[in-house]
Design an enzyme around this catalytic site. Structure first.
Site, PDB file in Angstrom:
ATOM      1  N   CYS A 117       0.878  -1.171  -0.049  1.00 26.49           N
ATOM      2  CA  CYS A 117      -0.141  -0.234  -0.025  1.00 26.49           C
ATOM      3  C   CYS A 117       0.920   1.542   0.095  1.00 26.49           C
ATOM      4  O   CYS A 117       1.528   1.626  -1.100  1.00 26.49           O
ATOM      5  CB  CYS A 117      -0.990  -0.125   1.282  1.00 26.49           C
ATOM      6  SG  CYS A 117      -2.457   1.026   1.011  1.00 26.49           S
ATOM      7  N   HIS A 229      -3.692  -5.271   0.355  1.00 22.19           N
ATOM      8  CA  HIS A 229      -3.411  -5.627   1.567  1.00 22.19           C
ATOM      9  C   HIS A 229      -3.340  -7.047   1.699  1.00 22.19           C
ATOM     10  O   HIS A 229      -4.245  -7.676   2.618  1.00 22.19           O
ATOM     11  CB  HIS A 229      -4.399  -5.163   2.751  1.00 22.19           C
ATOM     12  CG  HIS A 229      -4.294  -3.602   2.712  1.00 22.19           C
ATOM     13  ND1 HIS A 229      -3.104  -2.848   3.882  1.00 22.19           N
ATOM     14  CD2 HIS A 229      -4.696  -2.322   2.064  1.00 22.19           C
ATOM     15  CE1 HIS A 229      -3.356  -1.780   3.467  1.00 22.19           C
ATOM     16  NE2 HIS A 229      -4.018  -1.348   2.610  1.00 22.19           N
ATOM     17  N   GLU A 231      -1.858  -8.482   3.587  1.00 23.78           N
ATOM     18  CA  GLU A 231      -1.328  -9.103   5.275  1.00 23.78           C
ATOM     19  C   GLU A 231      -2.749  -9.122   6.050  1.00 23.78           C
ATOM     20  O   GLU A 231      -2.807  -9.983   6.934  1.00 23.78           O
ATOM     21  CB  GLU A 231      -0.554  -7.869   6.017  1.00 23.78           C
ATOM     22  CG  GLU A 231      -1.272  -6.622   6.463  1.00 23.78           C
ATOM     23  CD  GLU A 231      -2.026  -5.799   5.410  1.00 23.78           C
ATOM     24  OE1 GLU A 231      -2.631  -4.882   5.447  1.00 23.78           O
ATOM     25  OE2 GLU A 231      -1.455  -5.881   4.184  1.00 23.78           O
TER      26      GLU A 231
END
Length: 263
Positions: A117, A229, A231
């Site tokens: 990001c 994203h 994660e």
């Protein structure tokens, strides 16, 4: 020392600076720390945003990997010659002063880099590229922002596809190396790449043309960045799991080959 007792690869995670009350704190999101620990199988180390007080070359010499996280803040436009930000835009100059030299030093030292990001934006700026600050205001572009009034699970839901570059680094990691391949992503941002830096290759593009993933062209080590994203609940998504495993494997390889003493 047995294989089971070997120390984990050490991955640096540059912090953001946030005020809690009247005092600044250096912080990194739990989801990134756990993705490094559980997804990449490495030991996360939060790097304070000390800017010029840090020796980037000396620091990356101690690392086996660098993870550059997302953040609500924008890279300051003075870093890439852009126009002044709109009133109320959140900046983090201490983070900029820390991450940009660290990214350059890590790539130069062949330390594996994964940027997420804000991280893809920092990578682009660190290598000489520019940014759009408010993509949603550009003709023909999607509004990639999240609705902060919605539950966090909805904010991080996969909202649009990206097309992977055939034969690219990312396509290879995700098992799409032989074809064109599309995946759906949870891309949440207002700022995005405008002019791509020399030395970066496009790895994925959104339907509106926004660059969603890049790699460092010809890098001697893992050097990849995504706008979305991975994660977020990485264990629930095979693509995210594969990405962190690949990053972790690169960090472990760096740790095995390092000639420095290991505790």
């Amino acid at each position: 020392m047995s294989a089971a007792s070997k120390p984990l690869p050490l991955v640096g995670i540059p912090a953001c600076v946030r005020f809690m009350g009247h005092h600044p704190f250096h912080i990194a999101g739990d989801k990134y720390i756990r993705a490094v620990s559980d997804g990449a199988g490495a030991l996360p180390m939060v790097i304070p945003a000390l800017g010029g007080s840090l020796d980037p070359e000396g620091l990356v010499a101690r690392l086996d990997g660098l993870l550059v996280t997302g953040s609500p803040s924008n890279v300051e436009p003075a870093r890439y010659g852009g126009p002044a930000s709109a009133a109320g835009t959140l900046h983090d100059p201490e983070r900029d002063a820390t991450t940009l030299p660290l990214i350059r030093a890590a790539i130069a030292a062949s330390v594996p880099v994964l940027a997420i990001c804000r991280g893809i934006q920092e990578l682009n700026v660190a290598l000489g590229g520019t940014l759009h600050q408010r993509v949603q205001e550009l003709p023909g572009r999607l509004d990639h922002r999240a609705d902060d009034t919605r539950p966090v699970e909805e904010q991080y839901a996969k909202v649009h596809p990206v097309r992977l570059t055939p034969g690219g680094v990312l396509a290879g990691i995700l098992g799409n190396g032989a074809g064109t391949g599309e995946i759906r992503v949870n891309s949440i941002h207002a700022q995005a790449i405008d002019r791509l830096a020399d030395g970066l290759s496009i790895e994925a593009v959104a339907p509106d043309g926004i660059i969603e993933a890049v790699s460092v062209t010809g890098a001697a080590a893992f050097a990849l960045a995504v706008q979305w994203h991975p994660e977020w609940r990485f264990w629930e998504c095979p693509d995210s799991t594969a990405l962190f495993r690949a990053f972790g494997a690169a960090c472990a390889d760096r740790a095995r080959r390092a000639d420095r003493p290991r505790a």
